[in-house]
Design a protein around this motif. Structure first.
Motif, PDB file in Angstrom:
ATOM      1  N   ALA A 177     -30.253  28.782  -0.728  1.00 56.01           N
ATOM      2  CA  ALA A 177     -31.033  29.684  -1.584  1.00 56.01           C
ATOM      3  C   ALA A 177     -32.485  29.241  -1.722  1.00 56.01           C
ATOM      4  N   GLY A 178     -32.854  28.125  -1.099  1.00 51.37           N
ATOM      5  CA  GLY A 178     -34.244  27.694  -1.105  1.00 51.37           C
ATOM      6  C   GLY A 178     -34.556  26.480  -1.947  1.00 51.37           C
ATOM      7  N   GLY A 179     -33.585  26.046  -2.761  1.00 47.27           N
ATOM      8  CA  GLY A 179     -33.782  24.834  -3.546  1.00 47.27           C
ATOM      9  C   GLY A 179     -33.286  23.619  -2.776  1.00 47.27           C
ATOM     10  N   LEU A 180     -33.236  22.480  -3.454  1.00 48.21           N
ATOM     11  CA  LEU A 180     -32.688  21.274  -2.849  1.00 48.21           C
ATOM     12  C   LEU A 180     -31.317  21.021  -3.449  1.00 48.21           C
ATOM     13  N   GLY A 181     -30.276  21.348  -2.674  1.00 45.09           N
ATOM     14  CA  GLY A 181     -28.927  21.041  -3.106  1.00 45.09           C
ATOM     15  C   GLY A 181     -28.688  19.547  -3.034  1.00 45.09           C
ATOM     16  N   SER A 182     -27.846  19.048  -3.932  1.00 40.16           N
ATOM     17  CA  SER A 182     -27.590  17.611  -3.991  1.00 40.16           C
ATOM     18  C   SER A 182     -26.096  17.328  -3.938  1.00 40.16           C
ATOM     19  N   LEU A 183     -25.741  16.250  -3.246  1.00 34.45           N
ATOM     20  CA  LEU A 183     -24.352  15.802  -3.166  1.00 34.45           C
ATOM     21  C   LEU A 183     -24.219  14.445  -3.843  1.00 34.45           C
ATOM     22  N   PRO A 184     -23.459  14.342  -4.945  1.00 34.91           N
ATOM     23  CA  PRO A 184     -23.238  13.048  -5.576  1.00 34.91           C
ATOM     24  C   PRO A 184     -22.230  12.241  -4.758  1.00 34.91           C
ATOM     25  N   CYS A 185     -22.585  11.001  -4.439  1.00 30.09           N
ATOM     26  CA  CYS A 185     -21.738  10.202  -3.541  1.00 30.09           C
ATOM     27  C   CYS A 185     -21.142   8.964  -4.188  1.00 30.09           C
ATOM     28  N   ALA A 186     -21.454   8.687  -5.457  1.00 35.04           N
ATOM     29  CA  ALA A 186     -21.017   7.440  -6.086  1.00 35.04           C
ATOM     30  C   ALA A 186     -19.502   7.337  -6.220  1.00 35.04           C
ATOM     31  N   MET A 187     -18.802   8.470  -6.211  1.00 37.46           N
ATOM     32  CA  MET A 187     -17.348   8.447  -6.351  1.00 37.46           C
ATOM     33  C   MET A 187     -16.636   8.768  -5.041  1.00 37.46           C
ATOM     34  N   LEU A 188     -17.389   8.785  -3.939  1.00 36.20           N
ATOM     35  CA  LEU A 188     -16.798   9.137  -2.648  1.00 36.20           C
ATOM     36  C   LEU A 188     -16.593   7.896  -1.775  1.00 36.20           C
ATOM     37  N   SER A 189     -15.447   7.835  -1.120  1.00 38.94           N
ATOM     38  CA  SER A 189     -15.223   6.804  -0.112  1.00 38.94           C
ATOM     39  C   SER A 189     -16.042   7.161   1.122  1.00 38.94           C
ATOM     40  N   PRO A 190     -16.252   6.217   2.033  1.00 38.58           N
ATOM     41  CA  PRO A 190     -16.999   6.552   3.258  1.00 38.58           C
ATOM     42  C   PRO A 190     -16.386   7.729   4.015  1.00 38.58           C
ATOM     43  N   ASP A 191     -15.069   7.803   4.100  1.00 31.80           N
ATOM     44  CA  ASP A 191     -14.430   8.913   4.813  1.00 31.80           C
ATOM     45  C   ASP A 191     -14.662  10.238   4.098  1.00 31.80           C
ATOM     46  N   ALA A 192     -14.537  10.226   2.767  1.00 37.12           N
ATOM     47  CA  ALA A 192     -14.770  11.450   1.998  1.00 37.12           C
ATOM     48  C   ALA A 192     -16.227  11.890   2.115  1.00 37.12           C
ATOM     49  N   MET A 193     -17.130  10.920   2.097  1.00 35.16           N
ATOM     50  CA  MET A 193     -18.551  11.232   2.248  1.00 35.16           C
ATOM     51  C   MET A 193     -18.806  11.879   3.606  1.00 35.16           C
ATOM     52  N   ARG A 194     -18.207  11.329   4.640  1.00 41.74           N
ATOM     53  CA  ARG A 194     -18.390  11.886   5.988  1.00 41.74           C
ATOM     54  C   ARG A 194     -17.887  13.329   6.051  1.00 41.74           C
ATOM     55  N   THR A 195     -16.758  13.595   5.419  1.00 45.34           N
ATOM     56  CA  THR A 195     -16.195  14.949   5.408  1.00 45.34           C
ATOM     57  C   THR A 195     -17.138  15.925   4.711  1.00 45.34           C
ATOM     58  N   GLU A 196     -17.673  15.516   3.559  1.00 46.82           N
ATOM     59  CA  GLU A 196     -18.573  16.384   2.810  1.00 46.82           C
ATOM     60  C   GLU A 196     -19.876  16.620   3.566  1.00 46.82           C
ATOM     61  N   LEU A 197     -20.420  15.581   4.168  1.00 47.93           N
ATOM     62  CA  LEU A 197     -21.668  15.723   4.915  1.00 47.93           C
ATOM     63  C   LEU A 197     -21.479  16.590   6.152  1.00 47.93           C
ATOM     64  N   ALA A 198     -20.318  16.495   6.766  1.00 46.73           N
ATOM     65  CA  ALA A 198     -20.028  17.354   7.917  1.00 46.73           C
ATOM     66  C   ALA A 198     -19.977  18.815   7.490  1.00 46.73           C
ATOM     67  N   ALA A 199     -19.388  19.070   6.321  1.00 41.54           N
ATOM     68  CA  ALA A 199     -19.316  20.445   5.809  1.00 41.54           C
ATOM     69  C   ALA A 199     -20.709  20.995   5.528  1.00 41.54           C
ATOM     70  N   ILE A 200     -21.565  20.164   4.934  1.00 46.88           N
ATOM     71  CA  ILE A 200     -22.934  20.607   4.652  1.00 46.88           C
ATOM     72  C   ILE A 200     -23.680  20.900   5.951  1.00 46.88           C
TER      73      ILE A 200
END
Length: 349
Positions: free
Chosen positions: A33-56
């Motif tokens: 939509a033109g803003g800066l979306g943010s992903l909080p990563c402090a509660m994500l494991s490396p694998d979960a982070m990779r999954t979320e970043l791949a989706a983005i």
């Protein structure tokens, strides 16, 4: 340089990273939509982070922000944990929970080399931090793929420290903001000030762009922040009711209720002060308790109480994060909310 040019966004609006109430779905919607979306990563494991970043990466080509905590992980203390569990023992008894079966856990993890390894695969445009900054070598890794670095200041002293350590922009977090305070040079809550007082002081003190956060939820709030010299705004609470948010049913119900008018800084849920809607546990034990273990070790003992209560439709033991201005919380898409805020900026410009 405008904040838009620095971040590569169409508008100077950042969606605040909100661990526990969102995933990549909200990030994608705001960035598209033109803003800066943010992903909080402090509660994500490396694998979960990779999954979320791949989706983005699969669903937007626009810039997005990944956010990390950078606290020093404390040494667990059996004595402190025992004191905390004793304080919670009447509630364990009420819900039939055997405290001996509750495992200790880290709760939230600081930015690490392992996290940097995952990020290097995706090269996000922006990396932001809470509670200061990580070690220099980790900052260097983030910069190696061209990422812009943001961090939160709650005082002028913290802003000056962040500028001296090379951030590209500073998020000035006023006392009204929901969730965890970004305070890191002191533990004294009396140093914390409101957004309208904090922003102009930081703007005068530093030369990097300043992003206002805390209590900003609509056009008037954005206009006020910009009038005080902010280059952009970070908005969190207003996004909590959006359709893409993962905000729980009990949290949404609290946001819709009169209870949302009363929030407090509390350390009960994690060990650090964070702003939440006042509920039973805050009224009866806090909001600030000396029995609570150091951040983030408080989380594990209170988690089963939260789960039990939420299964019964109650938010009495839940961290109902919210800022002092919930007036803009609506069940609309994040794209609609972002575009409405952006249209206000266009008119103002």
């Amino acid at each position: 340089m405008t904040l838009q040019n620095l971040l590569g966004t169409a508008v100077p609006i950042i969606q605040a990273p909100m661990a526990g109430v969102q995933d990549s779905t909200l990030t994608i919607a705001v960035s598209n939509a033109g803003g800066l979306g943010s992903l909080p990563c402090a509660m994500l494991s490396p694998d979960a982070m990779r999954t979320e970043l791949a989706a983005i990466s699969a669903q937007t080509t626009k810039p997005f922000n990944v956010n990390f905590f950078c606290h020093t992980q404390p040494e667990p203390s059996r004595e402190r944990e025992a004191i905390w569990r004793t304080a919670l023992s009447p509630y364990f008894k009420e819900f039939g929970i055997d405290a001996d079966t509750i495992p200790a856990g880290p709760g939230r993890l600081p930015f690490s080399a392992e996290a940097a390894d995952v990020l290097s695969e995706f090269r996000p445009a922006v990396v932001s931090f809470h509670f200061g900054l990580p070690a220099r070598e980790l900052m260097t890794r983030a910069r190696s793929w061209g990422a812009k670095i943001l961090s939160t200041a709650t005082t002028v002293e913290e802003a000056l420290w962040l500028e001296a350590h090379g951030v590209d922009a500073i998020i000035a977090q006023g006392l009204e903001a929901g969730g965890h305070r970004g305070i890191f040079l002191s533990k004294d809550i009396n140093t914390q000030t409101g957004t309208l007082a904090l922003v102009p002081q930081i703007v005068r003190a530093v030369s990097v762009p300043v992003i206002a956060a805390g209590g900003i939820a609509d056009a008037k709030g954005i206009a006020a922040a910009m009038a005080l010299g902010a280059s952009g705004v970070q908005i969190g609470t207003a996004y909590l009711m959006c359709t893409e948010a993962k905000t729980s049913a009990v949290h949404r119900a609290a946001l819709k209720s009169a209870a949302a008018r009363v929030t407090a800084l509390t350390n009960l849920f994690s060990g650090r002060p964070a702003r939440a809607i006042v509920n039973r546990i805050i009224r009866e034990l806090g909001p600030i308790s000396s029995a609570v273990p150091d951040f983030p070790l408080a989380t594990s003992a209170i988690a089963p109480l939260r789960a039990k209560a939420e299964s019964q439709g109650s938010g009495d033991f839940s961290p109902l994060w919210a800022g002092q201005n919930t007036s803009a919380c609506r069940e609309v898409s994040a794209a609609v909310l972002t575009q409405e805020l952006a249209s206000v900026l266009a008119v103002a410009g």
